[in-house]
Design a protein around this motif. Structure first.
Motif, short mmCIF file in Angstrom:
data_model
loop_
_atom_site.label_atom_id
_atom_site.label_comp_id
_atom_site.label_asym_id
_atom_site.label_seq_id
_atom_site.Cartn_x
_atom_site.Cartn_y
_atom_site.Cartn_z
N GLU A 156 -10.91 -3.90 0.18
CA GLU A 156 -9.92 -2.94 -0.29
C GLU A 156 -9.64 -3.15 -1.78
N MET A 157 -9.61 -2.04 -2.52
CA MET A 157 -9.37 -2.13 -3.97
C MET A 157 -8.59 -0.90 -4.44
N GLY A 158 -7.28 -0.92 -4.21
CA GLY A 158 -6.42 0.13 -4.74
C GLY A 158 -6.72 1.52 -4.23
N GLY A 159 -6.80 1.69 -2.92
CA GLY A 159 -7.06 3.01 -2.35
C GLY A 159 -8.52 3.30 -2.14
N LEU A 160 -9.41 2.48 -2.71
CA LEU A 160 -10.85 2.61 -2.50
C LEU A 160 -11.34 1.37 -1.75
N GLN A 161 -12.62 1.38 -1.42
CA GLN A 161 -13.25 0.19 -0.86
C GLN A 161 -14.48 -0.15 -1.69
N TYR A 162 -14.71 -1.44 -1.88
CA TYR A 162 -15.91 -1.84 -2.59
C TYR A 162 -17.01 -2.10 -1.58
N ALA A 163 -18.14 -1.42 -1.78
CA ALA A 163 -19.30 -1.60 -0.93
C ALA A 163 -20.24 -2.59 -1.61
N TYR A 164 -21.54 -2.33 -1.58
CA TYR A 164 -22.50 -3.22 -2.23
C TYR A 164 -22.92 -2.62 -3.56
N GLY A 183 -0.65 -2.49 -4.61
CA GLY A 183 0.03 -3.76 -4.41
C GLY A 183 1.54 -3.60 -4.39
N THR A 184 2.22 -4.70 -4.10
CA THR A 184 3.68 -4.71 -4.02
C THR A 184 4.27 -5.08 -5.37
N MET A 185 5.33 -4.34 -5.77
CA MET A 185 5.95 -4.53 -7.09
C MET A 185 7.46 -4.67 -6.95
N GLU A 186 8.03 -5.55 -7.75
CA GLU A 186 9.47 -5.78 -7.72
C GLU A 186 10.21 -4.63 -8.41
N LEU A 187 11.37 -4.26 -7.83
CA LEU A 187 12.24 -3.25 -8.43
C LEU A 187 13.41 -3.93 -9.11
N SER A 188 13.68 -3.54 -10.35
CA SER A 188 14.77 -4.14 -11.11
C SER A 188 15.93 -3.13 -11.20
N PRO A 189 17.15 -3.52 -10.79
CA PRO A 189 18.26 -2.56 -10.77
C PRO A 189 18.77 -2.21 -12.17
N ILE A 190 19.03 -0.91 -12.36
CA ILE A 190 19.66 -0.42 -13.58
C ILE A 190 21.11 -0.08 -13.30
N TYR A 193 11.52 -4.36 -3.09
CA TYR A 193 10.12 -4.27 -3.51
C TYR A 193 9.56 -2.91 -3.13
N LEU A 194 8.63 -2.43 -3.94
CA LEU A 194 7.96 -1.16 -3.70
C LEU A 194 6.48 -1.41 -3.44
N THR A 195 5.95 -0.77 -2.38
CA THR A 195 4.52 -0.81 -2.09
C THR A 195 4.03 0.62 -1.90
N PRO A 196 3.41 1.22 -2.93
CA PRO A 196 2.84 2.56 -2.77
C PRO A 196 1.58 2.50 -1.89
N THR A 197 1.23 3.60 -1.28
CA THR A 197 0.05 3.66 -0.43
C THR A 197 -1.19 3.18 -1.19
N GLY A 198 -1.88 2.20 -0.61
CA GLY A 198 -3.13 1.71 -1.17
C GLY A 198 -2.99 0.85 -2.40
N ASN A 216 9.82 -10.38 -25.46
CA ASN A 216 9.20 -11.09 -24.34
C ASN A 216 8.83 -10.06 -23.27
N VAL A 217 7.52 -9.94 -23.02
CA VAL A 217 6.99 -8.83 -22.23
C VAL A 217 6.30 -9.36 -20.98
N LEU A 218 6.49 -8.66 -19.86
CA LEU A 218 5.86 -9.03 -18.60
C LEU A 218 4.47 -8.41 -18.52
N ASN A 219 3.47 -9.23 -18.24
CA ASN A 219 2.09 -8.75 -18.07
C ASN A 219 1.89 -8.37 -16.61
N PRO A 220 1.67 -7.08 -16.29
CA PRO A 220 1.56 -6.66 -14.89
C PRO A 220 0.29 -7.14 -14.21
N LEU A 221 -0.70 -7.60 -14.98
CA LEU A 221 -1.95 -8.04 -14.37
C LEU A 221 -1.84 -9.41 -13.73
#
Length: 683
Positions: free
Chosen positions: A414-422, A635-642, A628-633, A512-517
């Motif tokens: 599984e790779m973000g809504g796709l699948q990796y084959a060969y 990863g899970t991401m933290e939600l920060s309250p405003i 936390y938010l998990t969109p279809t396909g 000071n910046v958060l790297n999402p990767l």
């Protein structure tokens, strides 16, 4: 400890410093015509930022009949149905009956007519290219594409819409490359755009050769599947059976390598990779062979070029052929791919477009360190026509049996809504199944996409890094499906707006910046020098940034943009840095963000699944007092309250506001990301 490359590549790497056109005069450029060395009797020379070649000598060599008209001081060239008349004392030419203007005036030297090299590429439609460092010129005749799969479509309306889109996109986005679109074995679009070489004004066409980067993995995957079908290896074989010295080689299988689930460190993310010259694949593997795994084999997907470098080594050991020879014998020759080969290999024909990086401004780069060392991970070059031939060959059994193709295209990881084959990415959309792969080097971008059920193929090859190939393909598919892309929907490159340098003071500081990767923190320094505003990321090279108004800035050498948020005092306290479709958010050092405290009982009301689009949900979960938010396909991401109801994503420039009804129930949320806004309802 080996040092990894910065994740955000603000500036280009390996900028070439070689420019042979800085000095006018005779230049002993070695010539290669139709892949054979040719020593001209009349030496080329440099003049007015171009290379001038003897018209009669080169014209006759590539098959033209050349005649001199003394009365009109003109030269006539004819070949088959082509005709060109050139006037020595004028920039005007007549090509197949139509009047055109040359960029360079012809030059008469010792009673011989010399013309700028762009005449042979842009008007006589040959393929003109240069070796790295301009040490060799190659001129190749375009070969006719006469196979049945190159039948021209009769749908003129659709062809014109595709052609118009690419024309406007090229004008607005400075695209340079070649694009082919086909449906049902009929060609709808097959053309070149922008320049193969900007200095000499040589345009791309549909047979310009480009490095295709990771599309190379398709051929490696197909080769491994062929060998498995012959019983020469098994997908479950341990890598240690074929490559000695790999620390965890007895844990990793060929299947793990094929699907990017090995857990190995990616060698191409190490600075040492780019310092190697004339290396062997084993020398590349040596960079990571003693490192610990990032995760256990088979545990998850992580795209990794080391995997396919190893697979190339296994292919060579099992087959007894070099990877270059194997590709030619088993794929390129059977599929008719005469303009495809291995970069810096032993076979002739490696005459590719000049590689560039940049955005508003472009810069020539040296791609040799990557192309020489990439091996099975990305060292093939090709044309849009040849990649189309490859896709069509896979439709039948010219190169692979039906059983082998089923193995090749079966999705595993599984790779973000796709699948990796060969060696392929496979997926489904509303139109059915598709398979694709993209590629990127220091100076090239590529995408090959085949929609199986719709029988459409899109191939995009570009001689500039980080061209938006997926954006182009998506727009072309809209048109293929009967939709329209209006001219005003195609954004233009930003233009710098003049600012009073005193205004820059509000933006300066350390953020000071958060790297999402990797969820690590990065430092972005914004500062002023000599009335200009600059940005530096984690001690990388310093780049100038330019205003486009409303506290938004951009760089000219990379598609990177910044938005500053100002406080009530008019001073910036937050930055949103966007590059490669990712958002990097952070706050100025010393800024104290107001803490929003929300009771857990309120947060529980927000938990649930909300449908944003058909087939695409937003799943909200609660853990240790954090949403936390998990969109279809994805990863899970933290939600920060405003506020008590509104939250933002730190890894994407997006927010959501939960809609609380009068009775306290929460059945919907308002989602905003850029210009996209929509209410999602609880399922």
């Amino acid at each position: 400890m080996k040092k990894k490359l910065p994740i955000i590549l603000i500036i280009m790497l390996f900028v070439t410093s070689i420019n042979p056109l800085m000095v006018n005069g005779l230049s002993p450029f070695p010539l290669e015509i139709n892949n054979e060395a040719y020593e001209p009797k009349n030496m080329p020379f440099v003049w007015e930022d171009s290379i001038f070649l003897p018209l009669r000598e080169i014209g006759e060599k590539i098959g033209y009949e050349v005649k001199w008209d003394e009365n009109r001081r003109a030269v006539d060239l004819t070949r088959n149905n082509e005709s060109l008349k050139l006037y020595v004392d004028s920039n005007e030419i007549v090509l197949n009956g139509g009047a055109l203007t040359l960029y360079h005036l012809p030059v008469v030297k010792e009673d011989r007519v010399y013309v700028g090299i762009d005449l042979f590429s842009n008007y006589l439609e040959n393929i003109v290219a240069f070796s790295n460092g301009y040490t060799k010129i190659s001129i190749d005749e375009k070969r006719p594409s006469t196979e049945g799969i190159f039948t021209e479509s009769k749908d003129e309306a659709l062809k014109n819409k595709l052609k118009h889109f690419m024309k406007i996109y090229t004008e607005n986005q400075n695209f340079q490359g070649s694009v082919l679109v086909a449906r049902g074995n009929e060609i709808l679009l097959n053309d070149g755009y922008g320049y193969s070489n900007e200095v000499l004004g040589i345009r791309n066409n549909n047979q310009t050769k480009f490095a295709i980067g990771s599309i190379t993995k398709q051929f490696v995957g197909a080769g491994i599947v062929q060998l498995e079908e012959k019983g020469l290896l098994n997908f479950d074989d341990k890598v240690s059976q074929y490559v000695a010295g790999l620390k965890h080689g007895d844990k990793i299988t060929i299947h793990h390598l094929l699907t990017h689930t090995s857990g190995l460190v990616n060698a191409t993310e190490l600075l040492e990779f780019y310092e190697l010259t004339e290396s062997t694949p084993m020398e590349i593997v040596n960079l990571v062979k003693d490192m610990d795994l990032i995760f256990n084999p088979g545990e998850r997907f992580a795209y990794n070029n080391t995997n396919y470098i190893l697979l190339g080594m296994i292919l060579e050991k099992v087959s007894g052929e070099t990877m270059e020879d194997y590709f030619h014998h088993h794929f390129f020759e059977p599929a008719g791919m005469k303009n495809t080969g291995v970069s810096y290999g032993k076979r002739p024909g490696f005459n590719i477009a000049t590689p560039y990086q940049g955005y508003v401004e472009t810069y020539e780069v040296d791609d040799q360190p990557l192309l020489e060392n990439a091996y099975g991970a990305g060292n093939v070059y090709s044309t849009v026509e040849d990649i189309y031939r490859w896709n069509e060959a896979l439709e039948g059994e010219t190169v692979l049996s039906k059983a082998a193709k089923e193995k090749l295209f079966k999705g595993h990881a599984e790779m973000g809504g796709l699948q990796y084959a060969y060696g392929w990415m496979v997926g489904e959309d509303q139109g059915g199944q598709f398979y694709q792969h993209d590629g990127s080097t220091l100076g090239f971008s590529a995408l090959s996409r085949k929609h199986v059920d719709k029988d459409t193929t899109i191939v995009i090859l570009a001689n500039r890094r980080l061209q938006k190939v997926y954006e182009i393909a998506a727009a072309l598919e809209v048109i293929l499906n009967g939709g329209n892309i209006e001219d005003n929907q195609i954004p233009k490159l930003p233009e710098a707006i003049e600012m009073n340098p005193k205004e820059y003071e509000r933006y300066i500081g350390r953020y000071n910046v958060l790297n999402p990767l990797n969820m690590d923190n990065m430092v972005m320094d914004v500062f002023v020098e000599e009335d200009q505003l600059f940005l530096q990321v984690d001690e990388q090279e310093i780049v100038e940034i330019f205003s486009k108004g409303n506290h938004q800035f951009f760089t000219k050498i990379m598609d990177a943009h910044m938005i500053f948020e100002l406080g009530e005092d008019g001073i910036a306290h937050k930055i949103v840095f966007t590059q490669m479709g990712m958002d990097f958010k952070g706050y100025k050092e010393g800024y104290e963000k107001e803490e929003v405290v929300i009771e857990e009982e309120i947060l529980k009301n927000y938990v649930g699944v909300y449908e944003l689009e058909e087939g695409f949900d937003l799943k909200i979960t609660l853990e240790n007092g954090i949403l936390y938010l998990t969109p279809t396909g994805q990863g899970t991401m933290e939600l920060s309250p405003i506020s008590q109801t509104k939250f933002e994503l730190m890894v994407v420039d997006a927010s959501m506001d939960f809609i609380v009804e009068e009775n306290g129930a929460v059945n919907s949320l308002y989602y905003q990301q850029g210009a996209y806004e929509k209410v999602a309802h609880r399922k």
